[in-house]
Design an enzyme around this catalytic site. Structure first.
Site, PDB file in Angstrom:
ATOM      1  N   THR A 172      67.821  36.230  84.894  1.00 53.06           N
ATOM      2  CA  THR A 172      67.590  37.666  84.749  1.00 53.06           C
ATOM      3  C   THR A 172      67.014  38.239  86.041  1.00 53.06           C
ATOM      4  OG1 THR A 172      65.426  37.191  83.755  1.00 53.06           O
ATOM      5  CG2 THR A 172      67.293  37.517  82.271  1.00 53.06           C
ATOM      6  N   TYR A 173      66.837  39.546  86.059  1.00 55.31           N
ATOM      7  CA  TYR A 173      66.416  40.266  87.268  1.00 55.31           C
ATOM      8  C   TYR A 173      65.141  39.651  87.833  1.00 55.31           C
ATOM      9  CZ  TYR A 173      65.508  44.190  90.379  1.00 55.31           C
ATOM     10  OH  TYR A 173      65.298  44.966  91.482  1.00 55.31           O
TER      11      TYR A 173
END
Length: 715
Positions: free
Chosen positions: A317-318
């Site tokens: 994820t980010y």
């Protein structure tokens, strides 16, 4: 039809992947589908397409570095296009009549907001704007994100915050860098001194630690360790008096050892306490950077760059997140992710996991602690790490193992404490820990887990024994440790704790100096500009860093205070609570104050220009090789090699000549090294320390023994 603007080409490909698309030379066409009934065009920015204009664009006089041109305070902050080709592609599509609305698909954070909006502002297009806000680039996340686009007005305050920060940093950076550079020139130093709101207080933290180490005077002390022999074996203990084991004189330590030798002893107290250690939290960017620095010696920038690649590939994820928690929506996907991980050979041995679901565990799942982005976790697109490049494999595996550990039981340690009384008078204590339940440590073991004192198990109160050996152990107090780059990341995050309570709370909420996304860049800037160097993962301040520290010491540039106040105001702007006008007016006043105060104080600066050898070449941006003189062994040049001066012919001839920059706690100026190499002997130097003694001496070259020695040292 919609125009979608991504931040980078690889990001654009990931955003288009779930839909029917056709890749063109400079854009991607998405065919009509359920999400895009009229189709869409995908373009990309290739990072920052616009940059702040240089000072001379506001005023021609500002091109020259002159004190009477300062402060430079433009009323309006302007940008210019720096990558015309990519800009033209976006401009062409944005102005087409068939494009009815625009989707901002930049990174979901402050700078990502600015990158795309600055382009649209420069194009001067005013079509309906929507915002894609996702923390993962998996097909499922992308589809859900496009189906739930935000109204562009919701995130506009982030753009105002980003531009306000950029303008404020420009004002401080441009003006402070010029005034300190010009004033240093008056002291004979021909180099550029870059100054910044975050980089300068960070540098000061490094220099302060340098001073703590230099000022540290080791103090000797002694301990007495005894071996106790009983019917079932032996164990060891250390003499203590009211909890203190350090003895200030060897004479007293030897008396205690002599007293204890061959004396009878009795175990008078035996306690065993359980200590539960929960699994570590999920990674934020800073904790991932600190972990990777310790485990793999990765610089913070290398960790961020690697994590960004994994994000772009849709595997994690980010990464630019300060959160260590996820929401229940993300946690609900964990069971299916674990099922996939179980079938990957690198993780099979960790299954079955013995912990419970984390869905209701607030150590990991708490939406109140998730602002824009949740913790760094693997996405549902699980991949075998062995199929990745080595750096990516290490970071990806680390992220996965954190998730696995969260689903394991706690680690249970048993702390053992033993008190032994020798001949009814002298108290000896023994301590150790042993692992009762491995739990999550089977996934994330530590070298410390095996450091267990043997012989303390299966003892009991009242056990008789005899001292079969009593040994005096000489020790010294140790200086503060140097920071690693991982330490520096954490220090930047927490340094605000030393501020007054109100500002400390601000720093706690804003996570210290810089942001998760910028700290790695700040450390890189400090290295690139010659303020710090990293040797064997240890961070050292350079002479140039020391010089700037002394110049800014006592000013607001040296303190986290300004950053604390700025971040508070910027956060209020980003949340839409306040406008930017009042904040920027304050920054303008601060800029003028800094310029004025620097000129007032510069006469008091103590600058040793001979200690600043690594002056940069402005045109090439490279550092010139600093020569100290001829090598006394082979006559080649002796050059600056970081922590020491050494022969430049080392690789060619294996010449071993070196001289440390610090000898017995005293930094040796370059001027004295040059004198030594030219004349064979330095002038007398004050401040050498040995034990409790501080002395003055000259350094000399001993040609017979081929080494640097002390000369003219008082007897």
């Amino acid at each position: 039809m919609q125009l979608i603007i991504a931040e980078k080409p690889d990001q654009a490909r990931k955003l288009a992947a779930p839909f029917p698309f056709k890749k063109e030379k400079d854009h991607i066409t998405i065919e009509p589908c359920a999400v895009f009934p009229r189709g869409a065009v995908m373009t990309w920015a290739l990072g920052h397409l616009l940059e702040p204009v240089p000072p001379e664009n506001y005023n021609k006089e500002w091109k020259r570095w002159k004190l009477d041109c300062l402060p430079m305070i433009p009323e309006k902050f302007n940008y210019r296009v720096k990558r015309r080709r990519e800009f033209s592609v976006i401009q062409q599509f944005a102005k087409q009549e068939k494009i009815k609305s625009i989707v901002h698909a930049g990174d979901p954070e402050r700078e990502g907001e600015a990158i795309i909006r600055l382009i649209l502002k420069e194009i001067n297009v005013h079509k309906p704007l929507f915002r894609l806000w996702i923390s993962s680039l998996t097909p499922q996340a992308v589809q859900e994100g496009f189906a739930q686009l935000k109204d562009g007005r919701e995130t506009e305050p982030l753009f105002t915050e980003a531009v306000s920060r950029a303008y404020a940093d420009w004002l401080i950076g441009m003006n402070a860098s010029r005034v300190y550079t010009l004033l240093m020139q008056q002291h004979g130093v021909q180099d550029v001194f870059s100054v910044g709101r975050v980089q300068t207080p960070t540098l000061c933290l490094v220099v302060q630690r340098e001073h703590e180490i230099a000022a540290f005077e080791p103090e000797p002390y002694w301990e007495v360790e005894a071996e106790f022999t009983h019917g079932h074996g032996t164990y060891k203990g250390t003499w203590t008096d009211e909890g203190e084991s350090k003895i200030k004189s060897r004479e007293l330590a030897e008396k205690i050892a002599d007293f204890a030798e061959n004396k009878p002893a009795e175990l008078t107290n035996y306690t065993a306490k359980e200590r539960k250690i929960p699994p570590p939290q999920l990674f934020s960017l800073s904790t991932l950077q600190s972990y990777a620095n310790k485990a793999f010696k990765f610089s913070p920038k290398k960790t961020l760059d690697t994590a960004q690649k994994l994000y772009t590939k849709g595997l994690i994820t980010y990464p630019r997140t300060d959160a260590a928690h996820v929401t229940k929506e993300e946690a609900s996907q964990f069971p299916s992710m674990l099922a996939k991980l179980k079938n990957i050979s690198a993780f099979t041995s960790y299954f079955p996991l013995n912990g419970q679901s984390v869905l209701n565990n607030k150590r990991y799942v708490d939406s109140r602690k998730v602002k824009d982005h949740y913790a760094i976790i693997p996405t549902e697109e699980i991949k075998d790490p062995e199929k990745l490049a080595d750096d990516e494999k290490k970071i990806y595996s680390a992220v996965i193992k954190r998730l696995l550990a969260a689903h394991e039981k706690v680690c249970i340690m048993e702390d053992l404490s033993v008190k032994t009384l020798v001949d009814g008078r002298a108290v000896f204590r023994s301590k150790t820990s042993r692992m009762v339940q491995e739990g999550w440590k089977k996934i994330l073991p530590s070298a410390e887990d095996n450091k267990t004192e043997k012989g303390l198990h299966n003892l009991y109160k009242g056990l008789p024994s005899k001292v079969t050996e009593a040994e005096v152990i000489s020790k010294k107090t140790k200086p503060p440790k140097r920071f690693t780059e991982g330490d520096l990341i954490q220090l930047m995050k927490t340094c605000g704790r030393q501020l007054d309570p109100e500002l400390a709370q601000v720093m706690k909420e804003t996570e210290g100096l810089g942001t998760e996304a910028t700290r790695a860049g700040i450390i890189t800037v400090l290295k690139d500009r010659g303020y710090i160097r990293v040797t064997k993962n240890m961070v050292f301040a350079t002479e140039k860093g020391e010089a700037l520290y002394f110049a800014v010491s006592g000013t607001i540039l040296a303190s986290p205070e300004m950053t604390a106040k700025w971040e508070q105001r910027l956060a209020e702007i980003g949340e839409g609570k306040k406008g930017a006008g009042a904040f920027l007016e304050q920054v303008k006043k601060l800029t003028s104050h800094l310029v004025t105060e620097a000129q007032k104080e510069s006469g008091e600066w103590k600058v040793d220009k001979e200690a600043l050898p690594a002056q940069s070449n402005r045109k090439s941006g490279r550092k010139r090789t600093v020569k100290a003189g001829p090598c006394p062994l082979c006559s080649a040049d002796v050059v600056d090699k970081g922590n020491f001066y050494g022969c430049s012919a080392y690789r060619r001839t294996s010449c071993s000549f070196t001289i440390s920059k610090t000898i017995l706690g005293k930094k040796i100026p370059l001027k004295q090294v040059k004198t030594l190499l030219k004349e064979g002997k330095t002038e007398k130097i004050d401040g050498f320390k040995k034990g409790e003694e501080t002395f003055q001496a000259a350094l000399a070259w001993d040609g017979e023994n081929k080494k640097v020695i002390f000369s003219s040292r008082p007897s």
